[in-house]
Each structure stands twice: as structure tokens, then as C-alpha cells.
Motif scaffolding. Structure first.
Motif, short mmCIF file in Angstrom:
data_model
loop_
_atom_site.label_atom_id
_atom_site.label_comp_id
_atom_site.label_asym_id
_atom_site.label_seq_id
_atom_site.Cartn_x
_atom_site.Cartn_y
_atom_site.Cartn_z
N LEU A 69 68.18 0.48 97.65
CA LEU A 69 68.85 1.44 99.52
C LEU A 69 68.26 3.21 98.64
N GLU A 70 67.49 3.24 97.26
CA GLU A 70 67.67 4.93 96.61
C GLU A 70 66.33 4.79 96.59
N ASN A 71 65.79 6.22 96.70
CA ASN A 71 64.10 5.82 96.41
C ASN A 71 63.83 5.63 94.94
N HIS A 72 64.72 5.67 93.72
CA HIS A 72 64.29 4.75 92.77
C HIS A 72 65.07 3.70 92.02
N PRO A 73 64.75 3.04 91.47
CA PRO A 73 65.00 1.37 90.92
C PRO A 73 66.46 2.54 89.59
N ILE A 74 67.78 2.84 89.53
CA ILE A 74 68.66 3.30 88.74
C ILE A 74 69.16 1.43 87.66
N PRO A 75 68.78 1.86 86.08
CA PRO A 75 68.69 1.12 85.40
C PRO A 75 70.45 0.64 84.93
N PHE A 76 71.06 -0.49 84.93
CA PHE A 76 72.25 -0.49 83.71
C PHE A 76 71.54 -0.19 82.34
N LEU A 77 71.54 0.61 81.80
CA LEU A 77 71.71 0.42 80.12
C LEU A 77 72.75 0.41 79.09
N ASN A 78 72.97 -1.04 78.22
CA ASN A 78 74.15 -1.28 77.81
C ASN A 78 73.55 -1.81 76.25
N PRO A 79 73.94 -1.67 75.06
CA PRO A 79 73.85 -2.06 73.82
C PRO A 79 74.46 -3.63 74.16
N ASN A 80 75.74 -3.25 74.35
CA ASN A 80 76.53 -4.42 74.78
C ASN A 80 76.48 -5.44 75.94
N ASN A 81 76.16 -6.48 75.61
CA ASN A 81 75.59 -7.78 76.26
C ASN A 81 77.22 -8.40 76.87
N GLN A 82 78.39 -8.12 76.58
CA GLN A 82 79.32 -8.48 76.97
C GLN A 82 79.97 -8.12 79.02
N HIS A 83 79.09 -7.12 78.80
CA HIS A 83 79.71 -5.69 80.16
C HIS A 83 78.23 -5.39 81.10
N PRO A 84 76.68 -6.32 80.57
CA PRO A 84 75.54 -5.64 81.47
C PRO A 84 75.50 -4.65 82.86
N TYR A 85 76.48 -4.93 82.95
CA TYR A 85 76.00 -3.70 83.61
C TYR A 85 77.69 -4.01 85.01
N ALA A 86 78.45 -2.69 86.28
CA ALA A 86 79.42 -2.60 86.40
C ALA A 86 79.21 -2.80 87.92
N TYR A 87 79.89 -4.00 88.26
CA TYR A 87 79.82 -4.26 89.20
C TYR A 87 81.09 -3.54 90.46
N PHE A 88 80.31 -3.05 91.82
CA PHE A 88 80.59 -2.05 92.90
C PHE A 88 79.89 -2.98 94.44
N LEU A 89 80.28 -1.90 95.35
CA LEU A 89 79.47 -1.84 96.65
C LEU A 89 79.40 -1.01 97.22
N TYR A 90 77.24 -0.87 97.48
CA TYR A 90 76.76 0.00 97.44
C TYR A 90 76.47 0.83 98.68
N THR A 91 76.67 2.45 98.49
CA THR A 91 76.93 2.46 99.76
C THR A 91 76.19 4.17 99.60
N PRO A 92 75.37 4.49 100.16
CA PRO A 92 74.11 6.02 99.81
C PRO A 92 75.23 6.71 100.95
N SER A 93 75.75 6.61 101.30
CA SER A 93 76.26 7.92 102.28
C SER A 93 77.81 7.31 102.67
N GLN A 94 78.43 8.60 102.65
CA GLN A 94 80.05 8.27 102.43
C GLN A 94 80.58 7.38 103.94
N LEU A 95 81.48 6.75 104.34
CA LEU A 95 81.69 5.76 105.47
C LEU A 95 83.14 5.68 105.42
N LEU A 96 83.72 4.68 106.91
CA LEU A 96 85.09 4.35 106.28
C LEU A 96 85.47 3.28 106.10
#
Length: 365
Positions: A69-96
């Protein structure tokens, strides 16, 4: 054919090609991207095929937090494979909160096929006549008002809105102690997103990485040189009423006491010209937000300046980040959450600056 290898009978080969996987396996790439990490982990234990598909989805999620949804991919870099990414829902702008999705697909094969087809272009462009200056690799730039030529708005815009007629985007860089104010065209003015008076509405403008660093947790880092005055992104999330924000903060404080939770509820106060009142804006990016939720606090003020951006026809402003100085590639993006610390037992600060107070800013919500 190699010696000793027998050719498979045509009938057997046809039967093998016509053999179909169970419906769940066939639809797995459509269904599994909608699952949370815990749900994905549970279903991966049911069979080897689903386990492999789950691993592929996890890998694709680490490649881009923005779901393309953005202009460039934004990767997660984490040497700890136990938590390779943070989970959340994505919005490019504010919303109700009512506009926030209950679920959102993330990590499907279709997403992988979309790599390289993000919506934007290069973060640095040459300044056209009348266009607001933006940082680029050729040297630092200071934000200033645009100019108007031949009766047109910024960048040759044909819009009749007041912002373009007066010279387009303009904001005064006030330093980190005060918040800058900026006015842009809005969706109702007829300008397209290419209008230079809608700079902050084009999404994240630079290449970024989300990096996990020990006790500090996730942080947002520059993946390119960013020049002073360059727009980075807005702080996107759910807009809450003050009552809703206070209730949520109480819940977040209880969860944070266990040491395994970090909220992203930001309270912004815009002081009105009279000086007797202020507009309070509560942006909660804990569940639904954008990459700005990963920007950490720094007691020295950080390298980002906050600017309130108003869009024509919109009631509430947007909180946006601009580079307050040149930022090197690989440097973490930070800003000050505030100076008030009213809680005796505030959350520990890991900014590492020479003037670190040891605890994060806090106040009575």
C-alpha cells in the motif's frame, strides 16, 4: 532418458496429473493470509503441506509490512527468527474505528507477484517550477513556500482552491519545541495526488526498514540518505474520542505491566490562536496503523520534526513527520514523545542518548 530409468505409463501419468488436492489445500493461499500469527501457527501443525504454505506466508509478510500500500516495500529485519515480524492491520492514513477492517490479507502469493509494482516512484525528484522543495541526494533542502506562475497553483496545478492560489504548500520549520503547521489541497478540491500541494498524501516517501533491537524492540530505520526537510510519512491509525482514548490507555497500561506489550496511542494537542483552548487528537496505531507506529522516542529530540497538515475540506489535521536534519542510511528515525513525566513508575526508555531521562514521557490521559 538415463539408463535404468523407466518411463511412467501414459495412463499413470494422466491419473497423477488429474489428481487434485483437497479443497482446503487448493484454497490455502486465499484463506491463510487472512489468519493471525497464532492462527497460522496452529493450522501449520495439521499437515506438512499447510506447514509449508504457512512458512511461505510468514516469509512474504517479512518482506513488506505495508501490504504493497506504500511507495516502497518496507521489510522486517530481525535476527531472532522466533518473532520475524510484528502483526497489525495496515492503513496508509488515519481512519475512524468503524472504518478499520476486522481482518486484512497479508502474505499471499498474489502479493509476491506484485513485488516491484508499488504505487509510487522515486522518493527524490527534481523540483519543477513552483514545486515545494524536497530533500534529495544532491544536498540538504529547507522547506519553504512554493511559488505561483501564470495564475496556476503549485507545480502547474489547475485547482481553484485557496492553497494553490496562495502559493501552495507552506510551513515554517519551528524546531522540535514547537509543531509546524502546513496546509494542503484535499480530495474535494479536484487535485490529483500528483499535485505538489498534496505532498503528504502520497504515502511513505522514502525507503525504510523495520529492525528489531534487543530490549528496545522494533524501530524504524532509514534505508537511504534522507535530507533535511524531506517528508517521511504521517502517523496513521484509528481516530479516537478522548473518552475512548482514556479507556484504551487503561487497557494498554495493564497489558504493558506484564512487559510483553507496547501500545502506539499518540495524543496530539493543537493550541488554538486564542491560547485559551486546544484541539486534542487521539491517534491509536496499536491495532491498525502504518509504519510510523515503529518510530521510537529519543530524549534528545530525535531527527524528525512533527508537522500538523490540514487538508482542504477536512476537519481534523494529520500528524506528519519531516526530517529535522540530514539522516544517514541505516540511522534510526526517532522523535520526542514529549517532555512531561507525571508517572513515578514510567516505562523504561532505551533511547541511549546522552541526555536520556531513563523513563518515557507520560501524562494523565
Amino acid at each position: 532418458m538415463p539408463r535404468g530409468q523407466q518411463q511412467e505409463p501414459p495412463a499413470a501419468a494422466a491419473n497423477k496429473s488429474n489428481r487434485k488436492d483437497p479443497p482446503l489445500i487448493q484454497c490455502a493461499d486465499l484463506i491463510l493470509p487472512w489468519l493471525t500469527p497464532r492462527e497460522l501457527a496452529n493450522i501449520s501443525t495439521t499437515c506438512k503441506t499447510l506447514s509449508e504454505i504457512s512458512k511461505s506466508i510468514t516469509l512474504r509478510r517479512t518482506l513488506d509490512a505495508s501490504r504493497f500500500l506504500e511507495n516502497h516495500p518496507i521489510p522486517f529485519l530481525n535476527p531472532n527468527n522466533q518473532h520475524p515480524y510484528a502483526y497489525f492491520l495496515y492503513t496508509p492514513s488515519q481512519l475512524l474505528p468503524s472504518q478499520s477492517p476486522l481482518r486484512q490479507p497479508w502474505g499471499s502469493q498474489l502479493d509476491r507477484d506484485s513485488l516491484g509494482r508499488h504505487r509510487g516512484s522515486s522518493a527524490c525528484k527534481l523540483n519543477e517550477p513552483g514545486e515545494v522543495l524536497r530533500g534529495c541526494d544532491s544536498g540538504p533542502a529547507t522547506p519553504r513556500r512554493g511559488t505561483v506562475e501564470s495564475g496556476k497553483g503549485v507545480g502547474g496545478c489547475d485547482c481553484d482552491c485557496e492553497g494553490c492560489e496562495e502559493g501552495g504548500t507552506g510551513w515554517e520549520f519551528l524546531g522540535l519545541e514547537e509543531m509546524g503547521i502546513m496546509t494542503e489541497c484535499g480530495p474535494g478540491c479536484g487535485c490529483g495526488l500528483e499535485c505538489s500541494n498534496r505532498l503528504s498524501q502520497r504515502g511513505v516517501s522514502v525507503k525504510l526498514n523495520i529492525v528489531r533491537d534487543g530490549k528496545k524492540g522494533w524501530g524504524l530505520f532509514a534505508d537511504q540518505m534522507i535530507c533535511q526537510g524531506q517528508f517521511i510519512c504521517e502517523y496513521a491509525g484509528e481516530l479516537l474520542t478522548t473518552e475512548e482514548a482514556r479507556k484504551q490507555q487503561q487497557i494498554y497500561d495493564e497489558l504493558a505491566s506484564g512487559g510483553q506489550f507496547s501500545s502506539a496511542l499518540l495524543v496530539v494537542r493543537e493550541h488554538l490562536p486564542s491560547g485559551k483552548a486546544c484541539l486534542r487528537i487521539n491517534i491509536d496505531a496499536t491495532r491498525t496503523g502504518n509504519v510510523a507506529r515503529f518510530i521510537n522516542h529519543s530524549c534528545d529530540g530525535g531527527n524528525l520534526a512533527t508537522v500538523l497538515v490540514r487538508h482542504t475540506g477536512s476537519l481534523l489535521p494529520h500528524l506528519c513527520f519531516f526530517a529535522s536534519r540530514n539522516i544517514k542510511e541505516g540511522e534510526e528515525l526517532t522523535f520526542s514523545y514529549g517532555d512531561i513525566r507525571v508517572r513515578s513508575k514510567g516505562l523504561q526508555c532505551f533511547c541511549g542518548s546522552s541526555c536520556c531521562f531513563g523513563t518515557l514521557p507520560s501524562e494523565n490521559t
